[in-house]
Scaffold this motif. Structure first.
Motif, mmCIF file in Angstrom:
data_model
loop_
_atom_site.group_PDB
_atom_site.id
_atom_site.type_symbol
_atom_site.label_atom_id
_atom_site.label_comp_id
_atom_site.label_asym_id
_atom_site.label_seq_id
_atom_site.Cartn_x
_atom_site.Cartn_y
_atom_site.Cartn_z
ATOM 1 N N ARG A 1 -9.330 -2.879 -19.139
ATOM 2 C CA ARG A 1 -7.981 -2.398 -19.241
ATOM 3 C C ARG A 1 -8.046 -0.902 -19.466
ATOM 4 O O ARG A 1 -7.128 -0.267 -18.655
ATOM 5 N N SER A 2 -8.924 -0.078 -19.807
ATOM 6 C CA SER A 2 -9.106 1.400 -19.966
ATOM 7 C C SER A 2 -9.073 1.930 -18.692
ATOM 8 O O SER A 2 -8.718 3.054 -18.398
ATOM 9 N N ARG A 3 -9.936 1.248 -17.713
ATOM 10 C CA ARG A 3 -10.306 2.002 -16.497
ATOM 11 C C ARG A 3 -8.944 2.231 -15.526
ATOM 12 O O ARG A 3 -8.802 2.949 -14.610
ATOM 13 N N LEU A 4 -7.947 1.395 -15.844
ATOM 14 C CA LEU A 4 -6.843 1.501 -15.101
ATOM 15 C C LEU A 4 -6.013 2.620 -15.660
ATOM 16 O O LEU A 4 -4.875 3.143 -14.895
ATOM 17 N N ASP A 5 -6.309 3.246 -16.627
ATOM 18 C CA ASP A 5 -5.656 4.427 -16.987
ATOM 19 C C ASP A 5 -5.571 5.633 -16.227
ATOM 20 O O ASP A 5 -6.812 5.830 -15.615
ATOM 21 N N THR B 1 -9.114 -0.839 -1.806
ATOM 22 C CA THR B 1 -7.915 -0.607 -0.955
ATOM 23 C C THR B 1 -6.710 -0.446 -1.657
ATOM 24 O O THR B 1 -5.670 -0.097 -1.025
ATOM 25 N N GLY B 2 -6.869 -0.112 -2.977
ATOM 26 C CA GLY B 2 -5.507 0.427 -3.729
ATOM 27 C C GLY B 2 -4.685 -0.911 -4.055
ATOM 28 O O GLY B 2 -3.768 -0.701 -4.848
ATOM 29 N N THR B 3 -5.061 -2.000 -3.649
ATOM 30 C CA THR B 3 -4.264 -3.272 -4.054
ATOM 31 C C THR B 3 -4.179 -3.621 -5.703
ATOM 32 O O THR B 3 -3.419 -4.197 -6.135
ATOM 33 N N MET B 4 -5.542 -3.200 -6.135
ATOM 34 C CA MET B 4 -5.167 -3.141 -7.669
ATOM 35 C C MET B 4 -4.429 -2.381 -8.151
ATOM 36 O O MET B 4 -3.790 -3.014 -9.131
ATOM 37 N N ILE C 1 10.975 -1.965 -11.941
ATOM 38 C CA ILE C 1 10.729 -0.803 -10.839
ATOM 39 C C ILE C 1 10.014 -1.470 -9.718
ATOM 40 O O ILE C 1 9.167 -2.716 -9.911
ATOM 41 N N GLY C 2 9.825 -0.838 -8.508
ATOM 42 C CA GLY C 2 9.018 -1.277 -7.188
ATOM 43 C C GLY C 2 8.213 -0.266 -6.942
ATOM 44 O O GLY C 2 8.678 0.936 -7.126
ATOM 45 N N TYR C 3 7.085 -0.240 -6.643
ATOM 46 C CA TYR C 3 6.065 0.747 -6.321
ATOM 47 C C TYR C 3 5.392 0.526 -4.761
ATOM 48 O O TYR C 3 4.797 -0.607 -4.600
ATOM 49 N N MET C 4 5.398 1.771 -4.052
ATOM 50 C CA MET C 4 4.617 1.607 -2.770
ATOM 51 C C MET C 4 3.587 2.645 -2.825
ATOM 52 O O MET C 4 4.183 4.086 -2.788
ATOM 53 N N SER C 5 2.506 2.338 -2.933
ATOM 54 C CA SER C 5 1.497 3.521 -3.117
ATOM 55 C C SER C 5 1.375 4.372 -1.884
ATOM 56 O O SER C 5 1.541 3.736 -0.853
ATOM 57 N N GLN C 6 0.771 5.370 -1.863
ATOM 58 C CA GLN C 6 0.318 6.374 -0.892
ATOM 59 C C GLN C 6 -0.498 5.535 0.294
ATOM 60 O O GLN C 6 -0.543 5.714 1.272
ATOM 61 N N LYS C 7 -1.500 4.665 -0.294
ATOM 62 C CA LYS C 7 -2.314 3.631 0.542
ATOM 63 C C LYS C 7 -1.499 2.667 0.917
ATOM 64 O O LYS C 7 -2.219 1.659 1.621
ATOM 65 N N PHE C 8 -0.313 2.241 0.625
ATOM 66 C CA PHE C 8 0.489 1.051 1.095
ATOM 67 C C PHE C 8 -0.459 -0.239 0.895
ATOM 68 O O PHE C 8 -0.688 -0.592 2.153
ATOM 69 N N SER C 9 -0.497 -0.629 -0.154
ATOM 70 C CA SER C 9 -1.438 -1.642 -0.458
ATOM 71 C C SER C 9 -1.232 -3.197 0.042
ATOM 72 O O SER C 9 -0.772 -4.051 -0.610
ATOM 73 N N LEU C 10 -1.533 -3.268 1.259
ATOM 74 C CA LEU C 10 -1.479 -4.813 1.664
ATOM 75 C C LEU C 10 -2.677 -5.470 1.811
ATOM 76 O O LEU C 10 -3.659 -4.732 1.991
ATOM 77 N N TYR C 11 -2.817 -6.629 2.075
ATOM 78 C CA TYR C 11 -3.983 -7.617 2.299
ATOM 79 C C TYR C 11 -4.196 -7.659 3.812
ATOM 80 O O TYR C 11 -3.277 -8.554 4.331
ATOM 81 N N ASN C 12 -5.058 -7.017 4.607
ATOM 82 C CA ASN C 12 -5.263 -6.988 5.853
ATOM 83 C C ASN C 12 -5.527 -8.392 6.344
ATOM 84 O O ASN C 12 -5.381 -8.827 7.467
ATOM 85 N N ASP C 13 -6.363 -9.438 5.524
ATOM 86 C CA ASP C 13 -6.713 -10.451 5.952
ATOM 87 C C ASP C 13 -5.739 -11.571 5.328
ATOM 88 O O ASP C 13 -6.182 -12.959 5.650
ATOM 89 N N LEU C 14 -4.522 -11.418 5.278
ATOM 90 C CA LEU C 14 -3.497 -12.291 4.921
ATOM 91 C C LEU C 14 -2.540 -11.964 5.804
ATOM 92 O O LEU C 14 -2.203 -11.197 6.610
ATOM 93 N N HIS C 15 -1.609 -13.196 6.242
ATOM 94 C CA HIS C 15 -0.559 -13.379 7.085
ATOM 95 C C HIS C 15 0.577 -12.288 6.713
ATOM 96 O O HIS C 15 0.489 -12.075 5.294
ATOM 97 N N VAL C 16 1.229 -11.902 7.493
ATOM 98 C CA VAL C 16 2.430 -11.064 6.932
ATOM 99 C C VAL C 16 3.131 -11.643 5.742
ATOM 100 O O VAL C 16 3.420 -11.157 4.725
#
Ligand SMILES: Nc1ncnc2c1ncn2[C@@H]1O[C@H](COP(=O)(O)OP(=O)(O)O)[C@@H](O)[C@H]1O
Ligand SMILES: [Mg+2]
Lengths: 368, 244
Positions: A364-368, A203-206, B83-98
């Protein structure tokens, strides 16, 4: 520390809100316990054996009585023709048939040696072997009894007195329940954690987490803590139920067992993390975890089948599986009360350190 | 090499190769503090790869970049605090409350409890979700999800905010609302580094760069670039540069 807790708390929410992970965490250990505990216990009891008695004598009746006395074998009824024998085997009415020949008693009295025929269904080799041993022993005892009648109080020249140590009644729960804790810990740690890490990658959260100042090793620790707790609870639950419901014995110390179990838990977690660093999707993580950790633990660790009976190649495999060593220890502690296993301990420590350092480095290295 | 100190982001021949393929080819950028910098380019131009290097997710193959004055090659960990970063997939947890999403990111950024609580409430209101704190994130519309993701990425008040295609896939109204949030942040002094392939959004930026196949083809304020290349709007400018 705060960061690790934030991750752990979030992981708990994931687990609580996902019925599948709850099922793996709670339902599967209990299901496996009942399945293995009851099924294996029942299987080697009450094996049906048919009798074809063409002699109708005192001796034939006495042998049948001896045979069924222990409850291990039950009398599946009388058989009157060869046709019935074949039909009965095919329908699994009985696993073995004893044929007492006509005139057996008379031949005995005349000093001839009549032959009792023993037919066994060989399709389940292990059971067939057990039945053969058991029936042969029954007939051997009868032989001595008959000789005594003729020759007075003789003694057999050699006598083997068999006593099964540590598991005197050969009860399978004593053997299976300790092994089950090994399987369940691998299942929770390797399967659930690797899927949990893979899900965040998918999901890209990592990636999002990695842009925060948290250290990669802390990410792993935070994610893994809830599964560690579940694994410990599950293992405790299985042993507790094993003790209360299946009366599994405990010859040694619970605390020492807990210490070895913790070491095994670390190995399982490291395996789970290693899988998750290699797998990019949950699907792959699940497959790899099942094939590379669960199956070998179930089949090759000695959980169900003794390692010494395996082909040589599989024996080698068995010796690179962590559960093989843990099983040796947990069964030893519970059945014999022995506490000190320097060889197994050494190997498990080496495995834990090796797997932990490899999976950390890979992560660690995979996140590169 | 002290000329990077005055900039929020500066790159010097920043390059990233994947095998023999060069995704980002020796780009030079300079973004001033407080700017809204539009990082434009077609799909596959190399925008995400460049941003991932600036956020410390990917090591550069060659070249260097400074974020808030810190070199990313040696100070990546420190850069992450700024820095703050918002990725292309804007990574939120769908099973969490807002609200749990906000609290989680507050937690991993190391804010303390009281701060997390006050920031979460504040940001909920800011992104227009004040009465949806207990909604399951999966049930939000795409526009709201994007705004929530923005909220999560600024919970620790970063100096520089990287947004990777934050408005892709939503209607013009939702895009407009999102850009209002970007302006608010910029007004408070946050540098915003935003990629987009909507050329109308390019007009909202203080300055833009246009990236084609790993190269920066043009950089400057939108008005300045339109005059220079003699085109009526950014759309035309973009087409001209890509076809060159
Ligand atoms: N990890 C990777 N391995 C190989 N190629 C990659 C990788 N990431 C991106 N690329 C390639 O680099 C190019 C630029 O990608 P990207 O930076 O995502 O472009 P953009 O964000 O501008 O659409 C694409 O051709 C993409 O296929
Ligand atoms: Mg992109």
């Amino acid at each position: 520390m705060k960061r690790i807790l934030a991750l752990a708390r979030k992981e708990v929410l994931h687990i609580l809100r996902d019925p599948r992970s709850l099922a793996v965490a709670i339902a599967m250990p209990l299901g496996m316990l009942l399945l293995f505990g009851y099924a294996i216990d029942m299987e080697l009891r009450s094996l049906p054996v048919g009798v074809m008695d063409l002699d109708h004598s005192q001796t034939s009746r006495a042998i049948v009585r001896d045979m069924t006395a222990g409850g291990f074998i039950v009398d599946a009824g009388r058989i009157h023709s060869r046709d019935e024998v074949e039909r009965g085997f095919r329908r699994k009415k009985f696993l073995a048939v004893l044929v007492f020949p006509e005139g057996m008693d008379r031949d005995l009295a005349n000093g001839n040696s009549p032959t009792i025929q023993l037919m066994i269904d060989g399709s389940d080799a292990a059971t067939a072997q057990t039945v053969e041993n058991y029936l042969s022993a029954v007939i051997a005892r009868k032989n001595i009894e008959i000789l005594r009648e003729d020759l007075g109080d003789i003694k057999p020249p050699l006598e083997a007195r068999v006593r099964f140590l540590f598991n005197p009644e050969l009860r399978s729960p004593d053997f299976v329940v300790p092994g089950l804790t090994a399987v369940i810990m691998i299942m929770i740690c390797a399967l659930l954690t690797s899927v949990a890490v893979a899900r965040e990658k998918e999901t890209g959260t990592m990636e999002q987490i990695m842009t925060t100042p948290i250290k990669p090793s802390h990410v792993l620790i935070g994610k893994v803590i809830p599964y560690m707790v579940i694994a410990v609870l599950d293992a405790t639950l299985v042993l507790l139920i094993g003790r209360v419901v299946f009366h599994v014995q405990m010859a040694g110390s619970w605390w020492i067992l807990a210490a070895y179990s913790l070491l095994y838990l670390f190995i399982s977690l490291a395996l789970g993390l290693l899988v998750s660093t290699l797998a990019k999707t949950q699907q792959v993580a699940m497959t790899v975890a099942l094939v590379a950790t669960m199956l070998p633990t179930l089949l090759l660790s000695g959980f169900l089948f003794p390692i010494s009976g395996m082909p040589l190649v599989l024996q080698w495999f068995a010796h690179i599986i962590p559960a093989t060593y843990y099983l040796e220890v947990i069964r030893g502690i519970m059945l014999t009360g022995r506490h000190w296993y320097p060889f197994e301990l050494g190997i498990m420590i080496v495995m834990a350190l090796f797997l932990m350092s490899v999976s950390m480095r890979k992560f660690r290295s995979r996140l590169d | 090499m002290n000329d990077n100190n005055g900039y929020a982001v500066r790159t010097d021949k920043l390059t990233r190769r994947f095998g023999s393929f060069t995704a980002v080819d020796a780009i030079d950028l300079a973004v001033k503090p407080g700017e809204i910098f539009g990082f434009l380019g077609a799909n596959g131009a190399g925008k995400t790869t460049a941003i991932r290097m600036l956020c410390g997710l990917l090591a550069p193959t060659e070249g260097e970049a400074w974020v808030d004055g810190l070199p990313i090659s040696s100070k990546a960990e420190e850069v992450k605090r700024h820095i703050g970063y918002m990725s292309q997939k804007f990574s939120l947890y769908n099973d969490l409350h807002v609200i749990e999403n906000l609290e989680f990111y507050g937690g991993v950024y190391g804010l303390d409890k009281a701060e997390i609580r006050s920031r979460s409430t504040e940001l909920l209101a800011r992104v227009g979700l004040e009465d949806k704190g207990r909604t399951m994130t999966v049930d939000l519309s795409l526009g709201y999800k994007q705004r929530l993701a923005l909220g999560c990425s600024v919970i620790h008040r970063p100096n520089i905010l990287f947004l990777d295609e934050p408005t892709s896939g939503v209607d013009p109204i939702a895009r407009r609302q999102f850009w209002d949030l970007i302006y608010e942040l910029a007004d408070q002094g946050t540098t915003v580094f935003v990629t987009t392939h909507y050329m109308d959004e390019a007009e909202y930026c203080s300055r833009v760069s246009i990236m084609v196949a790993g190269h920066i083809e043009a950089m400057g304020a939108p008005e300045e670039l339109k005059t220079k290349h003699d085109v009526p709007d950014m759309q035309q400018l973009f087409i001209t540069l890509v076809n060159r």
